[in-house]
Design an enzyme around this catalytic site. Structure first.
Site, PDB file in Angstrom:
ATOM      1  N   SER A 253       0.929  -1.376  -0.011  1.00  0.00           N
ATOM      2  CA  SER A 253      -0.035  -0.062  -0.060  1.00  0.00           C
ATOM      3  C   SER A 253       0.884   1.315   0.008  1.00  0.00           C
ATOM      4  CB  SER A 253      -0.881   0.028   1.178  1.00  0.00           C
ATOM      5  OG  SER A 253       0.008   0.145   2.490  1.00  0.00           O
ATOM      6  N   LYS A 254       0.299   2.381   0.036  1.00  0.00           N
ATOM      7  CA  LYS A 254       0.807   3.440  -0.138  1.00  0.00           C
ATOM      8  C   LYS A 254       1.983   3.814   0.949  1.00  0.00           C
ATOM      9  CE  LYS A 254      -2.919   6.586  -1.022  1.00  0.00           C
ATOM     10  NZ  LYS A 254      -4.010   6.667  -0.188  1.00  0.00           N
ATOM     11  N   ARG A 255       1.773   3.089   2.052  1.00  0.00           N
ATOM     12  CA  ARG A 255       2.818   3.171   3.256  1.00  0.00           C
ATOM     13  C   ARG A 255       4.215   2.850   2.735  1.00  0.00           C
ATOM     14  NH1 ARG A 255       2.523  -0.256   7.087  1.00  0.00           N
ATOM     15  NH2 ARG A 255       0.831  -1.476   5.787  1.00  0.00           N
ATOM     16  N   GLY A 257       5.337   2.929  -0.577  1.00  0.00           N
ATOM     17  CA  GLY A 257       5.893   3.806  -1.626  1.00  0.00           C
ATOM     18  C   GLY A 257       4.927   3.769  -2.731  1.00  0.00           C
TER      19      GLY A 257
END
Ligand code: GLU
Length: 498
Positions: A253-255, A257
């Site tokens: 996920s976004k966390r 990258g």
């Protein structure tokens, strides 16, 4: 083997995630390897979350990645339409037939009732399964209630017990207890088809031979197999791929990258490199090679050898693969990629003159060496465009503050001041003179020379840098490049006030 017809069936509810792109890619490799047909089907029945903008982006990103399709919403084909929102009549017709055959039924349970049932089951530590309360309602009566405007969903009648076993190409034989499935919804109360239902009708009517998708769909596959049976369709073969995770073993996920194909394309990851990397996410060639062309991947790919364990998305490995593909680019290709980034940075104009382009081609080769992605190249080019003694690092400044540093910079400034244009040979002669005059040699001579000309302590070799910076200083760029004499003068003035 049946004629291979596979599909990628994204829902246009967001940007193309690399996990889905990997699914798209495995389908594509399988289709191309077997001289089969690759289909793009847009699953846009979730009206609230589907957006046309996402569909357009998706089509562009798949194209960028090089996953061309043979049939699809933009291409047509014999089994269209390829957008689910245009296939609603077919879903309704089959649902009516299932109801008339007693294989499906109207369910009038309200969302509140279902919620209560679910909560009760959970409180008792049981898996919530729909009770089947509306199963016994007489069809004629149900139809009348629906006609009168009462809200209802259509559910498939499924067995309460028993075991369903099927063969998965990746995972082998799999068995599921049917008692845990519950009667799946086929048509929602707003008239739209559920995912599980639409996908079966479409896969069957589009003559899909193999369904290759993420293992998060395993339980859906069980429901879908029950539907194939009820509809009297032959099911396709299934291959469930492991999930794509971050290094910490949670869903990527976004966390972690960048996660979408679009983001990677914007970072200047080469499409071939992402293609190559995604192919290795959950599969590896037997000879252990990792840098592979599209053709090699099509030839070597083996779906039966796809990994059953989670595929870990490793950004460093992606960058490594990207670096290997960057090395294989021609001078012209490197310059083209660099141009995109340098325009973004404001260093280069919209249209380049012939001489500017030629300069860029020469500079992009050494400066693209070792970069992870092309978005890093603007920073590399700052050695030309952003010469600034004021923003020199402490280390660079320290080089100039030694006794030799001071002497060398002043001598260099005085000598370059008299030169029109220098090349590396000329600088070598000049530095020979400086050595004699100052008594500074080795790194006491070369470090100050480098810092005086670049304001940096490392970077391009001076023999590559000097001709490029001198030529660049003659060209009319939006951000002018300072030549060697001007650089030496500015450094000298800044450090020593000379
Ligand atoms: N629209 C579904 C998804 O994006 C497709 C799943 C499937 O391949 O059946 O997850």
């Amino acid at each position: 083997m049946k004629k291979v017809r596979v599909r990628f069936a994204p829902s246009p509810t967001g940007y193309l995630h690399v996990g889905n792109a990997r699914t798209a890619l495995f389908n594509w490799l399988f289709a191309r390897q077997n001289k089969g047909v690759y289909i793009l089907r847009v699953e846009d029945t979730d009206i609230e979350r589907s957006e046309r903008e996402y569909e357009d982006r998706l089509i562009k990103d798949l194209g960028w990645l090089g996953l061309d399709w043979d049939e699809g919403p933009d291409k047509g084909g014999d089994y269209g339409p390829y957008r689910q929102s245009l296939r609603v009549d077919q879903y309704n017709a089959y649902a009516q037939a299932l109801i008339d055959q007693g294989k499906a039924y109207y369910c009038f349970c309200s969302p509140e009732e279902l919620k209560r049932e679910r909560e009760k089951a959970l409180a008792q530590g049981k898996t919530p399964v729909y009770s089947g309360r509306c199963r016994g309602l007489p069809v004629g009566e149900s139809k009348k209630r629906v006609k009168a405007g009462e809200e209802a969903v259509v559910r498939l009648l499924t067995p309460d017990k028993g075991i369903l076993t099927f063969h998965d190409i990746v995972r082998g034989s799999l068995s599921f207890q049917l008692g845990l499935i519950g009667d799946p919804v086929l048509i929602r109360s707003n008239g739209t088809p559920s995912y599980n239902y639409a996908v079966v009708i479409d896969d069957a009517l589009m003559k899909i031979s193999h369904v290759i998708r993420g293992e998060d769909h395993l339980i859906n596959t069980v429901k879908q197999l029950l539907l194939y049976k009820a509809l009297g369709f032959d099911p396709p073969l299934f291959a469930h791929l492991s999930m794509v995770m971050g290094k910490d073993n949670t869903r990527l996920s976004k966390r972690h990258g960048a996660t979408s194909v679009y983001q990677f394309s914007q970072q200047g990851i080469l499409s071939l490199a992402l293609f190559n990397y995604l192919a290795l996410l959950g599969w590896s060639p037997p000879d252990g090679r990792e840098v592979l062309s599209k053709k090699e991947l099509v030839e070597g790919f083996d779906l039966t050898k796809a990994s059953r364990s989670a595929a870990i998305f490793d950004y460093d490995k992606l960058y490594w693969i990207n670096r290997q593909h960057i090395k294989q680019l021609s001078e012209k290709e490197k310059a083209e990629k660099a141009l995109i980034e340098l325009k973004k940075a404001g260093y280069l104009p919209e249209r380049l003159s012939h001489r500017q382009w030629h300069w860029l081609e020469k500079a992009a080769v050494p400066l693209s060496r070792g970069i992870n992605k092309f978005s890093d190249i603007a920073e590399k080019f700052s050695i030309f465009f952003k010469f600034s003694p004021e923003s020199m690092t402490v280390e660079a400044r320290r080089v100039l503050e030694t006794d030799c540093g001071r002497k060398v910079v002043i001598a260099l400034y005085e000598k370059l001041n008299r030169e029109k244009k220098i090349d590396f040979d000329r600088l070598s002669l000049i530095s020979g003179d400086i050595k004699k005059e100052t008594g500074c040699k080795g790194k006491d001579l070369f470090h100050p020379l480098r810092v005086a000309l670049t304001a940096q302590i490392s970077g391009l070799d001076l023999d590559t840098f000097i001709p490029l910076v001198e030529e660049g200083s003659q060209l009319d760029f939006p951000v002018p490049i300072k030549g060697c004499a001007q650089r030496a003068a500015e450094v000298s003035r800044f450090i020593h006030g000379v």
